[in-house]
Design a protein around this motif. Sequence first.
Motif, PDB file in Angstrom:
ATOM      1  N   VAL A   3       0.847  -1.231   0.160  1.00  0.00           N
ATOM      2  CA  VAL A   3       0.290  -0.453   0.016  1.00  0.00           C
ATOM      3  C   VAL A   3       0.846   1.235  -0.103  1.00  0.00           C
ATOM      4  O   VAL A   3       0.546   2.176   0.093  1.00  0.00           O
ATOM      5  CB  VAL A   3      -0.709   0.424   1.162  1.00  0.00           C
ATOM      6  N   LEU A   4       2.240   1.216   0.228  1.00  0.00           N
ATOM      7  CA  LEU A   4       3.496   2.383   0.685  1.00  0.00           C
ATOM      8  C   LEU A   4       3.412   2.810  -1.398  1.00  0.00           C
ATOM      9  O   LEU A   4       4.135   1.942  -2.124  1.00  0.00           O
ATOM     10  CB  LEU A   4       4.194   2.193   1.246  1.00  0.00           C
ATOM     11  N   PRO A   5       3.405   3.992  -1.516  1.00  0.00           N
ATOM     12  CA  PRO A   5       3.317   4.588  -3.243  1.00  0.00           C
ATOM     13  C   PRO A   5       4.876   4.303  -2.895  1.00  0.00           C
ATOM     14  O   PRO A   5       5.381   4.370  -2.340  1.00  0.00           O
ATOM     15  CB  PRO A   5       2.899   5.909  -2.976  1.00  0.00           C
ATOM     16  N   GLU A  34       1.829  10.053   1.134  1.00  0.00           N
ATOM     17  CA  GLU A  34       0.881   8.696   2.424  1.00  0.00           C
ATOM     18  C   GLU A  34       0.079   7.424   1.415  1.00  0.00           C
ATOM     19  O   GLU A  34      -0.811   8.175   0.205  1.00  0.00           O
ATOM     20  CB  GLU A  34       0.226   9.616   3.488  1.00  0.00           C
ATOM     21  N   PRO A  35      -0.083   6.926   2.102  1.00  0.00           N
ATOM     22  CA  PRO A  35      -1.170   5.973   1.137  1.00  0.00           C
ATOM     23  C   PRO A  35      -2.683   6.842   1.488  1.00  0.00           C
ATOM     24  O   PRO A  35      -3.414   7.531   2.100  1.00  0.00           O
ATOM     25  CB  PRO A  35      -0.839   4.271   2.213  1.00  0.00           C
ATOM     26  N   SER A  36      -3.064   5.884   0.249  1.00  0.00           N
ATOM     27  CA  SER A  36      -3.985   6.727   0.193  1.00  0.00           C
ATOM     28  C   SER A  36      -5.720   6.345   1.556  1.00  0.00           C
ATOM     29  O   SER A  36      -5.065   4.573   1.409  1.00  0.00           O
ATOM     30  CB  SER A  36      -5.512   6.200  -1.432  1.00  0.00           C
ATOM     31  N   ALA A  39      -6.662   2.350   0.700  1.00  0.00           N
ATOM     32  CA  ALA A  39      -5.890   1.513   0.651  1.00  0.00           C
ATOM     33  C   ALA A  39      -5.690   1.457   2.344  1.00  0.00           C
ATOM     34  O   ALA A  39      -5.267  -0.112   2.293  1.00  0.00           O
ATOM     35  CB  ALA A  39      -4.424   1.651   0.080  1.00  0.00           C
ATOM     36  N   GLN A  40      -5.325   2.266   3.049  1.00  0.00           N
ATOM     37  CA  GLN A  40      -5.025   2.492   4.757  1.00  0.00           C
ATOM     38  C   GLN A  40      -6.237   1.518   5.257  1.00  0.00           C
ATOM     39  O   GLN A  40      -6.343   0.811   6.370  1.00  0.00           O
ATOM     40  CB  GLN A  40      -5.099   3.506   5.086  1.00  0.00           C
ATOM     41  N   VAL A  51       2.063   0.401   9.334  1.00  0.00           N
ATOM     42  CA  VAL A  51       1.814   1.602   8.597  1.00  0.00           C
ATOM     43  C   VAL A  51       1.903   2.610   9.163  1.00  0.00           C
ATOM     44  O   VAL A  51       3.296   3.826   8.591  1.00  0.00           O
ATOM     45  CB  VAL A  51       0.840   1.944   6.704  1.00  0.00           C
ATOM     46  N   TYR A  55       5.229   5.592   9.201  1.00  0.00           N
ATOM     47  CA  TYR A  55       4.987   7.717   8.635  1.00  0.00           C
ATOM     48  C   TYR A  55       5.441   7.792   9.835  1.00  0.00           C
ATOM     49  O   TYR A  55       5.242   9.232   9.778  1.00  0.00           O
ATOM     50  CB  TYR A  55       3.853   7.069   8.244  1.00  0.00           C
TER      51      TYR A  55
END
Length: 180
Positions: A3-5, A34-36, A39-40, A51, A55
């Motif tokens: 999920v991490l860009p 940040e992931p969307s 996605a989170q 996550v 972060y």
Amino acid sequence: MRVLPPAKHKPAWPFHVLVAGEPVAIPYRIYPDEPSPDAQAALSPTQRAIVDCLYTRHHDGRVRQNHLERVVGLTEPWVAPFVVQLVGEYVDEILLVIQRGLAPSLAVPDNCAGRVYGRFAAENPAFLALMSQRVASYWSCHYRQRYPALTDYPGHVLIAALRAAARRFGTAVSGVSPGS
């Protein structure tokens, strides 16, 4: 990790600590967006907490604070290094989040947070000493006007609470009661 860009830069040098007796390397800074939210939302609570911990190492202080607010109350041993690392950083607002979310629990003998953070602090005395030095330095450079006494600075209050929890943890492990 899916999920991490993609990151704009490689993570900055890691710091090394023990977590429940296991060596761990954690990046000092990370640089992905940040992931969307979608996605989170698809992650389990534990995955979201992981996550969020990652972060707390983000290059943007607001992102660090936002994710810290989600994990500061968790008592999983692997959360502790992410929170304690932030005690040694310069963002006053982040210190206040930790002070509100953690310090009251550390002050209560024999609770889960006290045991988790006490063990972490006891296992990592050099790391805690480094955080203490950073706290004193940031207070001296940036916060002396707001907090004339170092002992009033939230970072110092947190270091003192962590040291006390480490002493209680060491006492609990050795089987000696406080004051004996």
